[in-house]
Design an enzyme around this catalytic site. Structure first.
Site, mmCIF file in Angstrom:
data_model
loop_
_atom_site.group_PDB
_atom_site.id
_atom_site.type_symbol
_atom_site.label_atom_id
_atom_site.label_comp_id
_atom_site.label_asym_id
_atom_site.label_seq_id
_atom_site.Cartn_x
_atom_site.Cartn_y
_atom_site.Cartn_z
ATOM 1 N N GLU A 163 35.193 -42.197 -14.018
ATOM 2 C CA GLU A 163 35.052 -41.110 -13.050
ATOM 3 C C GLU A 163 35.452 -41.607 -11.663
ATOM 4 O O GLU A 163 34.911 -42.583 -11.163
ATOM 5 C CB GLU A 163 33.594 -40.635 -13.022
ATOM 6 C CG GLU A 163 33.418 -39.445 -12.135
ATOM 7 C CD GLU A 163 31.995 -38.920 -12.166
ATOM 8 O OE1 GLU A 163 31.067 -39.725 -12.011
ATOM 9 O OE2 GLU A 163 31.822 -37.708 -12.354
ATOM 10 N N LYS B 19 13.475 -36.060 -3.615
ATOM 11 C CA LYS B 19 14.129 -37.149 -2.886
ATOM 12 C C LYS B 19 15.628 -36.808 -2.884
ATOM 13 O O LYS B 19 16.338 -36.977 -3.875
ATOM 14 C CB LYS B 19 13.873 -38.497 -3.588
ATOM 15 C CG LYS B 19 14.496 -39.679 -2.886
ATOM 16 C CD LYS B 19 15.761 -40.067 -3.612
ATOM 17 C CE LYS B 19 16.575 -41.129 -2.965
ATOM 18 N NZ LYS B 19 17.419 -40.699 -1.841
ATOM 19 N N CYS C 93 31.021 -32.873 -10.373
ATOM 20 C CA CYS C 93 30.898 -33.521 -11.686
ATOM 21 C C CYS C 93 31.746 -32.790 -12.718
ATOM 22 O O CYS C 93 32.144 -33.373 -13.714
ATOM 23 C CB CYS C 93 29.447 -33.570 -12.112
ATOM 24 S SG CYS C 93 28.657 -31.991 -11.955
ATOM 25 N N GLU D 192 21.591 -35.428 -15.553
ATOM 26 C CA GLU D 192 22.950 -34.892 -15.543
ATOM 27 C C GLU D 192 23.806 -35.872 -14.761
ATOM 28 O O GLU D 192 23.527 -36.161 -13.604
ATOM 29 C CB GLU D 192 23.003 -33.499 -14.903
ATOM 30 C CG GLU D 192 22.435 -32.405 -15.797
ATOM 31 C CD GLU D 192 23.109 -32.304 -17.164
ATOM 32 O OE1 GLU D 192 24.297 -32.649 -17.295
ATOM 33 O OE2 GLU D 192 22.421 -31.907 -18.119
ATOM 34 N N GLY E 147 23.263 -37.301 -10.809
ATOM 35 C CA GLY E 147 23.929 -38.358 -10.051
ATOM 36 C C GLY E 147 24.799 -39.178 -10.972
ATOM 37 O O GLY E 147 25.268 -38.689 -12.005
HETATM 38 P P1 NDP Z 1 23.907 -41.703 -7.292
HETATM 39 O O1 NDP Z 1 23.540 -41.888 -8.713
HETATM 40 O O2 NDP Z 1 24.287 -42.874 -6.514
HETATM 41 O O3 NDP Z 1 22.710 -41.016 -6.505
HETATM 42 C C1 NDP Z 1 22.029 -39.907 -6.995
HETATM 43 C C2 NDP Z 1 20.630 -39.942 -6.460
HETATM 44 O O4 NDP Z 1 19.952 -41.077 -7.013
HETATM 45 C C3 NDP Z 1 20.564 -40.095 -4.943
HETATM 46 O O5 NDP Z 1 19.481 -39.349 -4.454
HETATM 47 C C4 NDP Z 1 20.324 -41.588 -4.782
HETATM 48 O O6 NDP Z 1 19.703 -41.934 -3.571
HETATM 49 C C5 NDP Z 1 19.390 -41.836 -5.945
HETATM 50 N N1 NDP Z 1 19.284 -43.250 -6.306
HETATM 51 C C6 NDP Z 1 20.116 -44.263 -5.973
HETATM 52 N N2 NDP Z 1 19.646 -45.429 -6.478
HETATM 53 C C7 NDP Z 1 18.505 -45.148 -7.134
HETATM 54 C C8 NDP Z 1 17.568 -45.930 -7.874
HETATM 55 N N3 NDP Z 1 17.700 -47.234 -8.014
HETATM 56 N N4 NDP Z 1 16.524 -45.297 -8.432
HETATM 57 C C9 NDP Z 1 16.379 -43.963 -8.318
HETATM 58 N N5 NDP Z 1 17.201 -43.172 -7.603
HETATM 59 C C10 NDP Z 1 18.274 -43.756 -7.031
HETATM 60 O O7 NDP Z 1 25.016 -40.553 -7.286
HETATM 61 P P2 NDP Z 1 25.692 -39.906 -6.025
HETATM 62 O O8 NDP Z 1 24.734 -39.305 -5.097
HETATM 63 O O9 NDP Z 1 26.636 -40.912 -5.518
HETATM 64 O O10 NDP Z 1 26.457 -38.665 -6.697
HETATM 65 C C11 NDP Z 1 27.686 -38.793 -7.282
HETATM 66 C C12 NDP Z 1 27.542 -38.909 -8.778
HETATM 67 O O11 NDP Z 1 26.760 -37.851 -9.283
HETATM 68 C C13 NDP Z 1 28.855 -38.779 -9.487
HETATM 69 O O12 NDP Z 1 28.965 -39.829 -10.398
HETATM 70 C C14 NDP Z 1 28.798 -37.440 -10.205
HETATM 71 O O13 NDP Z 1 29.467 -37.362 -11.405
HETATM 72 C C15 NDP Z 1 27.363 -37.259 -10.432
HETATM 73 N N6 NDP Z 1 27.029 -35.842 -10.452
HETATM 74 C C16 NDP Z 1 26.766 -35.252 -11.653
HETATM 75 C C17 NDP Z 1 26.498 -33.906 -11.724
HETATM 76 C C18 NDP Z 1 26.137 -33.271 -13.024
HETATM 77 O O14 NDP Z 1 25.517 -32.212 -13.015
HETATM 78 N N7 NDP Z 1 26.485 -33.862 -14.146
HETATM 79 C C19 NDP Z 1 26.506 -33.074 -10.540
HETATM 80 C C20 NDP Z 1 26.745 -33.784 -9.325
HETATM 81 C C21 NDP Z 1 27.000 -35.138 -9.310
HETATM 82 P P3 NDP Z 1 20.551 -42.508 -2.324
HETATM 83 O O15 NDP Z 1 21.320 -41.386 -1.784
HETATM 84 O O16 NDP Z 1 19.482 -42.939 -1.414
HETATM 85 O O17 NDP Z 1 21.411 -43.613 -2.837
#
Ligand code: NDP
Length: 488
Positions: A390, A180, A289, A255, A233
């Site tokens: 962040e 997803k 990140c 992560e 995320g």
């Molecule tokens: P999000 O946590 O909003 O989204 C990550 C994924 O989770 C997306 O596919 C999102 O879908 C999905 N998601 C959203 N809501 C839910 C839910 N209720 N249940 C399950 N899945 C859900 O993060 P972002 O995409 O905004 O990415 C940015 C963040 O990711 C930053 O905080 C960054 O630090 C972190 N990050 C961390 C990394 C690491 O390796 N530590 C690397 C890259 C990013 P949808 O798009 O549909 O909302």
């Protein structure tokens, strides 16, 4: 929604076929450099679509796991070749969909190719150990088995590399996958999955279902036939994934965010430190990140470092990532832009001094995009929101300290622990940093962002669920160990 027929609609990928969602609805993916440009339409999927994908993955896994791992690796070589062949188009799609410059997007896609080849080779590696038994004439050893169906939930900031560094190890170790992707980068994800399709992977090994996190992401968390969930995320969503997986006994890997420091010691090569701070903090518009966000500088070199940093930041060319002279693109979305602007306001409100930037661009060229100036604050103390939370944007905060002990104390004074850098020529400083810095990635005289694909990747504290991705560490999440005792 009125769908423009000249814009392509991307389908879900289930059991080796491209299929529409049962919802009959799509959503549009737009270009953050120009919100009027629709990059493509993607499926607004339902629980029913997810169930179909999981069902296909579950059935195929029984066959896929019986293939030898070198044979599974052979498929990954083919996917790598397909991705390499399409590298320019995929990189261009990425730039259009999330804004990073074409050079960075191409670099990320090339990284995806290398990751696929790395894990193809991992299919040839040993998966267990022989352990001496206390009983004579007994054989004791470990072997590894796949988890089953793995759910991959990925973010928008590395829309090629992150899905690939999760999918490639998952399938080489015998799992099947339901991906997803983030909604904002679902077109790029579809382009990547096309490479898996072109490589002739058996139907059901990799499936992709696009749609809202609250439906498809949550559906993955709750699905009884998904035995492992790998998530990258935000920490808010990550914690939800972890709690949901724990409740039903699924394995999970998270992560999440970072608030990564760079320490500049008085004996540092300041030009190198400036270069790395800019690259680490502002490349990809600060949306990594591992991006540098706190710059902790010893007071004896503070002014000199600040002047050098400012003069370089002033040279940064912001614009559409497809223009060859652009160094920094837009924020990936309007909501991301608003988050960045709200943190800049908080910086003002809390009494930090704005040194540079701080605004949205008002010029005509940028009026339909989500562009913000590279921004630097000083007179920041560690308790301010801009030093703790962040931001995920091109904002650097400068913190002046007396000595390295104070620098380390401040560097550790956050909930996150992903990546950290120090610039110094003093071996004692380096060793203290290696020992005392609370971060999963320790970088000395190198920018905080960036890690090599063959090395373990992951954070400490609230940045991670403490497992590691990539390199040989990946096997730990994507397999279970069986300890076997044989008495003939
Ligand atoms: P999000 O946590 O909003 O989204 C990550 C994924 O989770 C997306 O596919 C999102 O879908 C999905 N998601 C959203 N809501 C839910 C839910 N209720 N249940 C399950 N899945 C859900 O993060 P972002 O995409 O905004 O990415 C940015 C963040 O990711 C930053 O905080 C960054 O630090 C972190 N990050 C961390 C990394 C690491 O390796 N530590 C690397 C890259 C990013 P949808 O798009 O549909 O909302």
């Amino acid at each position: 929604m009125t769908v423009k027929t000249e814009t392509k609609t991307y389908l879900n990928y289930i059991n080796g076929e491209w299929v529409p969602s049962s919802s009959q609805h799509v959503y549009e993916s737009i270009n953050p450099a120009n919100k009027n440009e629709i990059v493509g339409y993607v499926q607004k999927s339902t629980q029913e679509d997810l169930d179909r994908a999981v069902d296909a993955a579950k059935k195929t896994q029984l066959i896929w796991r019986n293939l030898s791992s070198p044979a599974r690796g052979e498929y990954l070589y083919k996917v790598a070749n397909s991705l390499e062949k399409n590298i320019d188009e995929i990189a261009e799609t990425m730039t259009k969909e999330m804004g990073k410059t074409f050079v960075e997007a191409k670099g990320e896609t090339a990284r995806g190719v290398a990751i696929l080849r790395y894990f193809a080779g991992e299919g040839m590696r040993k998966v267990g150990d022989v352990i001496p038994s206390t009983e004579s004439q007994a054989l004791m050893f470990t072997t590894r088995v796949p988890l089953g169906v793995v759910g991959v939930i990925s973010p928008w900031n590395f829309p090629v590399a992150i899905p690939i560094w999760k999918i490639a190890p998952a399938i080489v170790y015998g799992n099947t996958v339901v991906l997803k992707p983030a909604q904002e980068t679902s077109v790029t994800a579809a382009r990547v999955i096309e490479c898996f399709h072109e490589a002739g992977l058996p139907g059901g090994v990799v499936n992709m279902v696009t749609g809202p996190g609250s439906v498809i992401g949550q559906g993955i968390i709750d699905h009884p036939d998904i035995h492992g969930i790998t998530f990258t995320g935000s920490d808010q969503v990550g914690k939800r994934v972890g709690q949901g997986a724990l409740d039903r006994g699924a394995k999970y890997q998270l992560e999440m965010g970072g608030k990564n420091p760079v320490i500049v010691a008085e004996d540092a090569d300041l030009d190198l430190a400036v270069e790395a701070t800019i690259n680490g903090g502002l490349r990809s518009t600060g949306q990594k990140c591992t991006a540098t966000s706190r710059v902790i500088v010893q007071k004896t070199v503070y002014n000199e470092f600040k002047e050098k940093l400012l003069s370089k930041v002033k040279e940064i060319k912001v614009g559409n990532g497809l223009n060859s002279d652009t160094w920094m693109g837009p924020c990936s979305s309007e909501s991301q832009l608003n988050t960045v602007l709200s943190y800049i306001q908080k910086g003002w409100d809390e009494g930090a001094t704005l040194l540079y930037g701080g605004n949205r661009y008002e010029v005509e060229e940028f009026k339909n995009g989500f562009f913000v100036q590279p921004t630097i604050f000083e007179n920041v103390n560690s308790s301010m929101a801009i030093a703790q939370e962040e931001i995920f944007g091109p904002v650097l905060v400068l913190i002046k300290v007396e000595n390295i002990e104070e620098a380390l104390h401040i560097a550790n004074d956050v909930q996150f622990g992903l990546s950290a850098s120090i610039f110094t020529s003093n071996i004692g400083n380096m060793l203290s940093f290696i020992d005392d810095m609370e971060a999963g990635l320790i970088r000395i005289n190198a920018e905080s962002a960036g890690v090599e694909l063959q090395a373990p990747f992951g954070g400490m504290k609230q940045s991670s669920s403490h497992s590691r991705e990539q390199g040989q560490a990946a096997i730990e999440f994507f397999t279970s160990i069986k300890t076997v005792f044989v008495k003939p």
